[in-house]
Write an enzyme that holds these catalytic residues in place. Structure first.
Site, PDB file in Angstrom:
ATOM      1  N   ASN A  85       0.891  -1.164   0.000  1.00  0.00           N
ATOM      2  CA  ASN A  85       0.000   0.000   0.000  1.00  0.00           C
ATOM      3  C   ASN A  85       0.929   1.213   0.000  1.00  0.00           C
ATOM      4  O   ASN A  85       1.436   1.607   1.054  1.00  0.00           O
ATOM      5  CB  ASN A  85      -0.907   0.000   1.229  1.00  0.00           C
ATOM      6  CG  ASN A  85      -1.878   1.191   1.181  1.00  0.00           C
ATOM      7  OD1 ASN A  85      -1.685   2.136   0.403  1.00  0.00           O
ATOM      8  ND2 ASN A  85      -2.898   1.148   2.019  1.00  0.00           N
ATOM      9  N   ARG A 115     -12.512   8.994  -4.987  1.00  0.00           N
ATOM     10  CA  ARG A 115     -12.116  10.135  -4.155  1.00  0.00           C
ATOM     11  C   ARG A 115     -11.603  11.292  -5.023  1.00  0.00           C
ATOM     12  O   ARG A 115     -11.967  11.394  -6.188  1.00  0.00           O
ATOM     13  CB  ARG A 115     -11.077   9.653  -3.117  1.00  0.00           C
ATOM     14  CG  ARG A 115     -11.633   8.547  -2.206  1.00  0.00           C
ATOM     15  CD  ARG A 115     -10.611   8.070  -1.200  1.00  0.00           C
ATOM     16  NE  ARG A 115     -10.227   9.153  -0.308  1.00  0.00           N
ATOM     17  CZ  ARG A 115      -9.137   9.127   0.473  1.00  0.00           C
ATOM     18  NH1 ARG A 115      -8.364   8.057   0.457  1.00  0.00           N
ATOM     19  NH2 ARG A 115      -8.842  10.138   1.245  1.00  0.00           N
TER      20      ARG A 115
END
Ligand code: DQA
Length: 143
Positions: free
Chosen positions: A73, A106
């Site tokens: 990540n 987003r």
């Protein structure tokens, strides 16, 4: 089977990040979930976190040398770190990119991942379960 799990900047502070975006687990709980899930899948996860780009690049070199599969990540580095992308490209085993949130839902700057092009696949938007899904994806990729 050993795997390396690399977490980028600000992920160690899930305790103070927006839980409506990143979920309810703090970093210690996330780390423990990853270790337990990997262990159930017959893997040993070496889970790391750094806010520092150079450190993450060094870890990717280490994984490339050891031919380790990686779950990463990259956090905000996802969107602009060509240096992490180039290091990820050196890996010899599968790379899965994960995100807790769904960056495509987003802000626009999160819609670009410079890492995806060198990953076997990306799992995003399932909160901490993104990592569990990534472990299962690795397991099936590795047979
Ligand atoms: C993130 C998404 C990124 O856009 C953000 O910068 C993060 C976390 C995620 O896991 O949802 O720090 O990678």
């Amino acid at each position: 089977m050993k795997i390396m799990v690399i977490n980028g900047p600000n992920l160690a502070r899930l305790d103070i990040r927006d839980s409506s975006i990143y979920g309810d687990l703090n970093y210690a709980e996330l780390k423990s979930l990853i270790e337990t899930s990997a262990s159930s899948a017959g893997m040993q996860a070496d889970v790391r976190q750094s806010n520092d780009e150079a450190t993450i690049i060094g870890w990717l070199h280490e994984a490339a040398d050891a031919k380790l599969p990686v779950i990463i990540n990259p956090a905000a580095f996802t969107h602009y770190s060509y240096a992490i992308r180039d290091a990820a490209e050196l890996l010899k085993a599968p790379l899965i990119e994960v995100h807790l949130s769904n960056p495509m839902a987003r802000e626009e700057f999160r819609h670009t991942s410079v890492i995806s092009g060198v990953a076997s696949g990306t799992i995003a938007g399932f909160g901490p379960n993104s990592y569990v899904l990534a472990i299962n994806a690795l397991k099936s990729l590795l047979g």
